[in-house]
Motif scaffolding. Structure first.
Motif, PDB file in Angstrom:
ATOM      1  N   THR A  34       1.260  -1.281  -0.303  1.00 15.50           N
ATOM      2  CA  THR A  34      -0.035   0.090  -0.068  1.00 15.50           C
ATOM      3  C   THR A  34       1.116   1.300   0.102  1.00 15.50           C
ATOM      4  OG1 THR A  34      -0.174   0.113   2.237  1.00 15.50           O
ATOM      5  CG2 THR A  34      -1.678  -1.593   1.442  1.00 15.50           C
ATOM      6  N   SER A  35       0.009   2.142  -0.248  1.00 10.06           N
ATOM      7  CA  SER A  35       1.239   3.387  -0.707  1.00 10.06           C
ATOM      8  C   SER A  35       1.275   3.818   1.003  1.00 10.06           C
ATOM      9  CB  SER A  35      -0.015   4.725  -1.146  1.00 10.06           C
ATOM     10  OG  SER A  35       0.385   6.093  -0.915  1.00 10.06           O
ATOM     11  N   TYR A  36       2.476   4.272   1.248  1.00 11.98           N
ATOM     12  CA  TYR A  36       3.060   4.980   2.964  1.00 11.98           C
ATOM     13  C   TYR A  36       2.382   6.254   2.754  1.00 11.98           C
ATOM     14  CZ  TYR A  36       6.506   7.555   4.693  1.00 11.98           C
ATOM     15  OH  TYR A  36       7.159   8.081   6.006  1.00 11.98           O
ATOM     16  N   LEU A  37       1.989   7.176   1.898  1.00 15.12           N
ATOM     17  CA  LEU A  37       1.422   8.761   2.029  1.00 15.12           C
ATOM     18  C   LEU A  37       0.060   7.974   2.231  1.00 15.12           C
ATOM     19  CD1 LEU A  37       1.336  11.421   2.168  1.00 15.12           C
ATOM     20  CD2 LEU A  37       0.814  11.341  -0.544  1.00 15.12           C
ATOM     21  N   VAL A  38      -0.963   7.078   2.149  1.00 11.71           N
ATOM     22  CA  VAL A  38      -2.181   6.775   2.520  1.00 11.71           C
ATOM     23  C   VAL A  38      -1.622   5.942   3.946  1.00 11.71           C
ATOM     24  CG1 VAL A  38      -3.927   4.783   2.293  1.00 11.71           C
ATOM     25  CG2 VAL A  38      -3.127   6.142   0.644  1.00 11.71           C
ATOM     26  N   ARG A  39      -0.930   4.978   4.524  1.00 20.06           N
ATOM     27  CA  ARG A  39      -0.446   5.294   6.130  1.00 20.06           C
ATOM     28  C   ARG A  39      -0.938   5.755   6.689  1.00 20.06           C
ATOM     29  NH1 ARG A  39       4.137   0.827   5.108  1.00 20.06           N
ATOM     30  NH2 ARG A  39       4.197   1.705   3.240  1.00 20.06           N
ATOM     31  N   THR A  40       0.664   7.454   5.820  1.00 23.39           N
ATOM     32  CA  THR A  40       0.309   8.364   7.009  1.00 23.39           C
ATOM     33  C   THR A  40      -1.121   9.326   7.001  1.00 23.39           C
ATOM     34  OG1 THR A  40       2.832   8.679   5.768  1.00 23.39           O
ATOM     35  CG2 THR A  40       1.666  10.663   7.137  1.00 23.39           C
ATOM     36  N   TYR A  41      -1.631   9.168   6.516  1.00 20.68           N
ATOM     37  CA  TYR A  41      -2.756   9.835   6.378  1.00 20.68           C
ATOM     38  C   TYR A  41      -3.651   9.144   7.849  1.00 20.68           C
ATOM     39  CZ  TYR A  41      -2.663  13.718   2.444  1.00 20.68           C
ATOM     40  OH  TYR A  41      -2.268  14.434   2.385  1.00 20.68           O
ATOM     41  N   ALA A  42      -3.543   7.963   7.207  1.00 17.80           N
ATOM     42  CA  ALA A  42      -4.576   6.852   8.094  1.00 17.80           C
ATOM     43  C   ALA A  42      -3.948   7.272   9.900  1.00 17.80           C
ATOM     44  CB  ALA A  42      -4.146   5.725   8.290  1.00 17.80           C
TER      45      ALA A  42
ATOM     46  N   GLY B 133       7.210  15.930  17.050  1.00 13.89           N
ATOM     47  CA  GLY B 133       8.198  15.323  16.534  1.00 13.89           C
ATOM     48  C   GLY B 133       8.227  14.384  16.757  1.00 13.89           C
ATOM     49  N   PHE B 134       7.166  13.888  17.403  1.00  6.04           N
ATOM     50  CA  PHE B 134       6.517  12.513  18.141  1.00  6.04           C
ATOM     51  C   PHE B 134       5.807  11.996  16.734  1.00  6.04           C
ATOM     52  CE2 PHE B 134       3.421   9.956  19.571  1.00  6.04           C
ATOM     53  CZ  PHE B 134       4.013   8.777  20.647  1.00  6.04           C
ATOM     54  N   GLY B 135       5.077  12.664  16.156  1.00  6.78           N
ATOM     55  CA  GLY B 135       4.439  12.301  14.861  1.00  6.78           C
ATOM     56  C   GLY B 135       5.083  11.747  13.911  1.00  6.78           C
ATOM     57  N   ALA B 136       5.659  12.886  13.781  1.00  4.21           N
ATOM     58  CA  ALA B 136       7.318  12.340  12.576  1.00  4.21           C
ATOM     59  C   ALA B 136       7.754  11.251  13.212  1.00  4.21           C
ATOM     60  CB  ALA B 136       8.182  13.603  12.536  1.00  4.21           C
ATOM     61  N   MET B 137       7.992  10.869  13.832  1.00  2.81           N
ATOM     62  CA  MET B 137       9.060   9.211  14.302  1.00  2.81           C
ATOM     63  C   MET B 137       8.275   8.366  14.145  1.00  2.81           C
ATOM     64  SD  MET B 137      11.924   8.332  15.043  1.00  2.81           S
ATOM     65  CE  MET B 137      12.772  10.011  15.925  1.00  2.81           C
ATOM     66  N   ILE B 138       6.437   8.558  14.615  1.00  2.57           N
ATOM     67  CA  ILE B 138       6.014   7.807  13.833  1.00  2.57           C
ATOM     68  C   ILE B 138       5.538   7.512  12.596  1.00  2.57           C
ATOM     69  CG2 ILE B 138       3.358   6.985  14.349  1.00  2.57           C
ATOM     70  CD1 ILE B 138       4.670   6.679  17.011  1.00  2.57           C
ATOM     71  N   GLY B 139       5.228   7.760  11.965  1.00  2.81           N
ATOM     72  CA  GLY B 139       5.504   7.487  10.482  1.00  2.81           C
ATOM     73  C   GLY B 139       7.204   7.099  10.102  1.00  2.81           C
ATOM     74  N   TYR B 140       8.228   7.573  10.869  1.00  5.51           N
ATOM     75  CA  TYR B 140       9.271   6.979   9.842  1.00  5.51           C
ATOM     76  C   TYR B 140       9.194   5.431  10.941  1.00  5.51           C
ATOM     77  CZ  TYR B 140      11.548  11.566   9.972  1.00  5.51           C
ATOM     78  OH  TYR B 140      11.985  12.805   9.930  1.00  5.51           O
ATOM     79  N   MET B 141       8.510   4.888  11.858  1.00  3.39           N
ATOM     80  CA  MET B 141       8.368   3.499  11.882  1.00  3.39           C
ATOM     81  C   MET B 141       7.713   2.976  10.828  1.00  3.39           C
ATOM     82  SD  MET B 141       7.978   3.765  16.455  1.00  3.39           S
ATOM     83  CE  MET B 141       9.507   3.855  17.402  1.00  3.39           C
ATOM     84  N   THR B 142       6.267   3.825  10.584  1.00  4.96           N
ATOM     85  CA  THR B 142       5.967   3.336   9.593  1.00  4.96           C
ATOM     86  C   THR B 142       6.431   3.334   8.183  1.00  4.96           C
ATOM     87  OG1 THR B 142       3.968   4.623  10.515  1.00  4.96           O
ATOM     88  CG2 THR B 142       3.975   3.490   8.138  1.00  4.96           C
ATOM     89  N   LEU B 143       7.049   3.872   8.595  1.00  5.50           N
ATOM     90  CA  LEU B 143       8.111   3.262   6.996  1.00  5.50           C
ATOM     91  C   LEU B 143       8.709   2.399   6.992  1.00  5.50           C
ATOM     92  CD1 LEU B 143       8.855   4.602   4.316  1.00  5.50           C
ATOM     93  CD2 LEU B 143      10.400   5.752   5.234  1.00  5.50           C
ATOM     94  N   THR B 144       9.355   1.893   7.862  1.00  2.00           N
ATOM     95  CA  THR B 144      10.945   1.152   8.056  1.00  2.00           C
ATOM     96  C   THR B 144      11.101   0.287   9.457  1.00  2.00           C
ATOM     97  OG1 THR B 144      12.258   3.251  10.266  1.00  2.00           O
ATOM     98  CG2 THR B 144      12.367   3.862   7.504  1.00  2.00           C
ATOM     99  N   LEU B 145       9.957   0.367  10.477  1.00  2.00           N
ATOM    100  CA  LEU B 145      10.221  -0.856  10.779  1.00  2.00           C
ATOM    101  C   LEU B 145       9.687  -2.379  10.211  1.00  2.00           C
ATOM    102  CD1 LEU B 145      10.637  -1.666  13.857  1.00  2.00           C
ATOM    103  CD2 LEU B 145       7.815  -0.892  14.115  1.00  2.00           C
TER     104      LEU B 145
END
Length: 280
Positions: free
Chosen positions: A112-120, A149-161
């Motif tokens: 799925t699109s990373y952008l869609v997951r970020t919007y979620a 910054g916490f929100g950005a870190m959650i996005g980073y985890m979504t991308l790379t974890l």
């Protein structure tokens, strides 16, 4: 011998062409336009150092650089530590079949699109979102998690974890089990076995996973913009702002080249550390 060399070169040729066409040539072009001049919103070929002095001499550039470097480094460390227990369990505590299925489900998010997951995550982290609604049931919150910054870190985890878990799992699964059993027979505790036997033996995969995490988060635009609120701006956001300001593509190229140089340095340093023989 010459025939063997030509045969090997023939198989390498497609990769060399690919790298030249989609990395070397674009990189050379970007380096060239970093010296061009913008007049009346149009780029004109030139050779001036004004773009470099303008960007490297401004405090906002270095503020963006250090915040980007800090967030990417923090993400690499935090996500690697969070991924390790899951990777360890998949490598040593489950069957081979369960491990295959787990790796499959870890790969599924990339369908799925990373952008869609970020919007979620915007819906989940909002002040009236899911997390604050749950915390409100126990009398906590609401907490500001979005545009931080916490929100950005959650996005980073979504991308790379998921990727880091997969890389760590393969690395840990490749550790010689005889070494682990020998450590247990010599009286090592589980924690000491992990620290002194498993981690050193799997260090290449662990470092490579952290490097992938660093590279992806260092250049990420989506998470710091949509979940981090773009303030303070990272280098990727600075590139967008620079191109919107008078079509300053040459100055944006300067920022991009600094990013590439940083990533290359980090990658080579990490790989060198991963394959360096331990001092005895």
């Amino acid at each position: 011998m010459a025939t063997s060399s030509r045969y090997a070169f023939t198989w390498r040729l497609p990769m060399l062409i690919w790298q030249a066409a989609f990395f070397v040539v674009p990189l050379a072009f970007m380096a060239a336009i970093s010296f061009w001049l913008v007049k009346n919103y149009r780029m004109e070929p030139d050779f001036i150092l004004k773009n470099w002095s303008k960007m490297l001499g401004r405090g906002f550039f270095w503020d963006a650089y250090w915040i980007t470097l800090w967030r990417a480094s923090l993400a690499a460390v935090v996500i690697s530590f969070i991924a390790f227990p899951a990777s360890y369990a998949l490598a040593y505590k489950v069957s081979e079949t369960a491990r295959r299925w787990a790796v499959f489900f870890l790969i599924v998010p990339f369908f799925t699109s990373y952008l869609v997951r970020t919007y979620a995550w915007q819906v989940i982290l909002a002040e009236n979102g899911v997390v604050n609604a749950v915390l409100g049931q126990v009398g906590l919150g609401p907490f500001t998690m979005l545009n931080t910054g916490f929100g950005a870190m959650i996005g980073y985890m979504t991308l790379t974890l998921p990727l880091v878990v997969v890389l760590q799992t393969f690395s840990l699964a490749g550790v010689d089990r005889n070494q682990i059993e020998a450590a247990w027979n010599l009286g090592c505790s589980p924690f000491r076995t992990i620290v002194q036997v498993i981690v050193p033996s799997a260090r290449v995969g662990l470092i490579i996973g952290a490097v992938f995490c660093f590279i992806l988060t260092f250049g990420d635009f989506v998470s710091p913009f949509y979940l981090g609120g773009s303030k303070p701006p990272t280098l990727s956001i600075l590139i967008i702002d620079t191109t919107k300001s008078g079509q300053q593509w040459p100055r944006a190229a300067v920022v991009a080249l600094i990013m590439i140089a940083t990533l290359l340095f980090a990658a080579f340093a990490a790989v060198s550390a991963a394959y360096r023989k331990p001092v005895r």
